[in-house]
Scaffold this motif. Structure first.
Motif, PDB file in Angstrom:
ATOM      1  N   GLY A 255       9.998   1.279   1.197  1.00  0.00           N
ATOM      2  CA  GLY A 255      10.736   2.640   0.551  1.00  0.00           C
ATOM      3  C   GLY A 255      11.273   2.223  -0.935  1.00  0.00           C
ATOM      4  N   PRO A 256      11.868   3.006  -1.640  1.00  0.00           N
ATOM      5  CA  PRO A 256      12.244   2.770  -3.012  1.00  0.00           C
ATOM      6  C   PRO A 256      13.466   1.616  -3.266  1.00  0.00           C
ATOM      7  CG  PRO A 256      13.234   4.809  -2.070  1.00  0.00           C
ATOM      8  CD  PRO A 256      12.414   4.347  -0.950  1.00  0.00           C
ATOM      9  N   GLU A 257      13.754   1.239  -2.200  1.00  0.00           N
ATOM     10  CA  GLU A 257      14.655  -0.019  -2.262  1.00  0.00           C
ATOM     11  C   GLU A 257      14.581  -1.174  -1.156  1.00  0.00           C
ATOM     12  OE1 GLU A 257      19.571  -0.885  -1.876  1.00  0.00           O
ATOM     13  OE2 GLU A 257      18.825   1.194  -2.793  1.00  0.00           O
ATOM     14  N   LEU A 258      14.471  -2.234  -1.547  1.00  0.00           N
ATOM     15  CA  LEU A 258      13.949  -3.370  -0.689  1.00  0.00           C
ATOM     16  C   LEU A 258      15.104  -4.234  -0.771  1.00  0.00           C
ATOM     17  CD1 LEU A 258      10.395  -4.087  -1.962  1.00  0.00           C
ATOM     18  CD2 LEU A 258      11.068  -2.433  -0.155  1.00  0.00           C
ATOM     19  N   GLU A 259      15.333  -4.891   0.428  1.00  0.00           N
ATOM     20  CA  GLU A 259      16.422  -5.971   0.623  1.00  0.00           C
ATOM     21  C   GLU A 259      16.088  -7.229   0.000  1.00  0.00           C
ATOM     22  OE1 GLU A 259      19.310  -5.354   2.882  1.00  0.00           O
ATOM     23  OE2 GLU A 259      18.669  -3.679   1.815  1.00  0.00           O
TER      24      GLU A 259
ATOM     25  N   GLY B 105       0.727  -1.125   0.005  1.00  0.00           N
ATOM     26  CA  GLY B 105       0.005  -0.013   0.201  1.00  0.00           C
ATOM     27  C   GLY B 105       1.004   1.298  -0.078  1.00  0.00           C
ATOM     28  N   GLY B 106       2.115   1.245   0.533  1.00  0.00           N
ATOM     29  CA  GLY B 106       2.868   2.397   0.607  1.00  0.00           C
ATOM     30  C   GLY B 106       3.757   2.600  -0.869  1.00  0.00           C
ATOM     31  N   LEU B 107       3.859   1.515  -1.400  1.00  0.00           N
ATOM     32  CA  LEU B 107       4.519   1.553  -2.684  1.00  0.00           C
ATOM     33  C   LEU B 107       3.395   2.128  -3.750  1.00  0.00           C
ATOM     34  CD1 LEU B 107       6.864  -1.573  -3.244  1.00  0.00           C
ATOM     35  CD2 LEU B 107       7.395   0.785  -2.744  1.00  0.00           C
ATOM     36  N   LEU B 108       2.127   1.457  -3.810  1.00  0.00           N
ATOM     37  CA  LEU B 108       0.831   2.298  -4.463  1.00  0.00           C
ATOM     38  C   LEU B 108       0.802   3.511  -4.093  1.00  0.00           C
ATOM     39  CD1 LEU B 108      -1.232   1.834  -6.258  1.00  0.00           C
ATOM     40  CD2 LEU B 108      -2.858   1.182  -4.244  1.00  0.00           C
ATOM     41  N   GLY B 109       0.797   4.112  -2.942  1.00  0.00           N
ATOM     42  CA  GLY B 109       0.576   5.636  -2.511  1.00  0.00           C
ATOM     43  C   GLY B 109       1.861   6.500  -3.209  1.00  0.00           C
ATOM     44  N   LEU B 110       3.007   6.015  -3.261  1.00  0.00           N
ATOM     45  CA  LEU B 110       4.435   6.467  -4.024  1.00  0.00           C
ATOM     46  C   LEU B 110       4.138   6.513  -5.570  1.00  0.00           C
ATOM     47  CD1 LEU B 110       7.263   7.636  -3.701  1.00  0.00           C
ATOM     48  CD2 LEU B 110       8.154   5.437  -3.887  1.00  0.00           C
TER      49      LEU B 110
ATOM     50  N   ARG C  43       9.401  -0.668 -12.035  1.00  0.00           N
ATOM     51  CA  ARG C  43       9.565   0.966 -12.095  1.00  0.00           C
ATOM     52  C   ARG C  43      10.798   1.337 -11.302  1.00  0.00           C
ATOM     53  NH1 ARG C  43       4.781   3.997 -12.794  1.00  0.00           N
ATOM     54  NH2 ARG C  43       5.732   5.556 -11.380  1.00  0.00           N
ATOM     55  N   ASP C  44      11.413   2.599 -11.768  1.00  0.00           N
ATOM     56  CA  ASP C  44      12.407   2.957 -11.029  1.00  0.00           C
ATOM     57  C   ASP C  44      12.191   3.832  -9.678  1.00  0.00           C
ATOM     58  OD1 ASP C  44      14.644   4.449 -10.057  1.00  0.00           O
ATOM     59  OD2 ASP C  44      15.134   5.251 -12.178  1.00  0.00           O
ATOM     60  N   LEU C  45      11.957   2.969  -8.796  1.00  0.00           N
ATOM     61  CA  LEU C  45      11.357   3.604  -7.552  1.00  0.00           C
ATOM     62  C   LEU C  45      12.006   4.701  -6.858  1.00  0.00           C
ATOM     63  CD1 LEU C  45      10.210   0.605  -5.767  1.00  0.00           C
ATOM     64  CD2 LEU C  45       8.599   2.097  -6.977  1.00  0.00           C
TER      65      LEU C  45
END
Length: 285
Positions: free
Chosen positions: A129-133, A103-108, A209-211
């Motif tokens: 966030g824009p980078e995930l482990e 839901g956060g990535l959708l909001g971003l 996508r380029d987050l």
């Protein structure tokens, strides 16, 4: 939950849980990959009557329709269409958005896309966030790609306690409520989780996508909450996020992993303080 409303998007019925329907301010709260809008009940209660909280069940979860075409409907592009339909349904020209994980990535995404950026007034990212482990992401994909079926309700609850330990739920009552709201009976009498197992189609069918580019283009105030033991969002990623967006508000949730359940007073107080800064009043219909 005080109300349940429905939105139709191309034959998908989307359930929207509503707390404090007459409140002057509105927060859209969007859940993670395999959860549903009911997860925000404690947050809504603690935010109080000044906030109308709209928490949809993403298609394939909770009370919303399971799609016959998961490769089309279980993707961020479709979720974005659902989100716009929700904003239009409630006549929300500009609104605060809180998203856990997916839901956060959708909001971003909405806050970064030119067509929708003006509709997000403030953005709260819960353990995303824009980078995930990579290891954490791989573990997540592997877990939800397997069927989860249980002989007894007790077994289902035990699995929830294990897999969602990162929520940081503190008492037995909380876990029992989570289990009751997460379970469904199978035709043979066994138990499984509420979601369509095909929701993992997004791992195969979504367009990357380029987050970081999305994050850099963000024009609204932002807050990030990180579980102190998160396997997905690293502390150095939060630091880089702050360097890219110097106004970023951050909170590390002690005793939590992925993702804080947002049911503790310190978490909710920090969110309320952030949201209270110039969040638009609800438009009267």
């Amino acid at each position: 939950m005080q109300q349940l409303e429905w939105i139709n998007v191309d034959a998908l019925d989307v359930a929207v849980r509503v707390w404090h329907p007459d409140a002057p301010r509105t927060l859209v709260a969007w859940h993670g990959l395999a959860r549903h809008g009911g997860d925000f009940a404690a947050l809504a209660r603690r935010l109080g009557p000044e906030w109308r909280v709209l928490a949809p069940d993403t298609p394939g979860r909770g009370l919303s329709t399971w799609s016959p075409r998961p490769e089309r409907d279980y993707t961020y592009a479709r979720y974005a269409e659902v989100a716009v339909a929700l904003l239009d349904h409630f006549a929300l020209e500009r609104v605060a958005w809180l998203g856990t994980s997916m839901g956060g990535l959708l909001g971003l995404r909405l806050a970064a896309e030119p067509a929708t950026a003006t509709r997000i007034a403030r953005l709260v990212l819960n353990d995303i966030g824009p980078e995930l482990e990579p290891a954490g992401l791989s573990e997540l994909g592997e877990y939800f790609s397997r069927p989860h079926e249980f002989t007894s309700f007790r077994d289902l609850e035990a699995e929830l306690r294990h897999h969602y330990a990162g929520f940081g739920i503190a008492d037995d009552d909380g876990w029992r409520r989570l289990a009751l709201e997460s379970a469904r009976r199978l035709p043979d009498g066994r138990w499984s989780f509420h979601y369509d197992p095909a929701i993992t189609a997004q791992f195969a069918n979504d367009t990357p996508r380029d987050l970081w580019a999305d994050w850099a283009s963000l024009g609204c105030p932002a807050m990030v909450i990180r579980g102190a033991h998160s396997p997905l969002l690293a502390a150095n990623t939060v630091q880089r996020m702050a360097e890219t967006q110097p106004g970023l508000v951050s909170l590390e949730a002690a005793g939590c992993g992925h993702a804080p359940f947002l049911d503790r007073d310190d978490q909710v107080t920090a969110i309320a303080d952030f949201l209270a800064c110039h969040t638009p009043q609800r438009r009267e219909l």
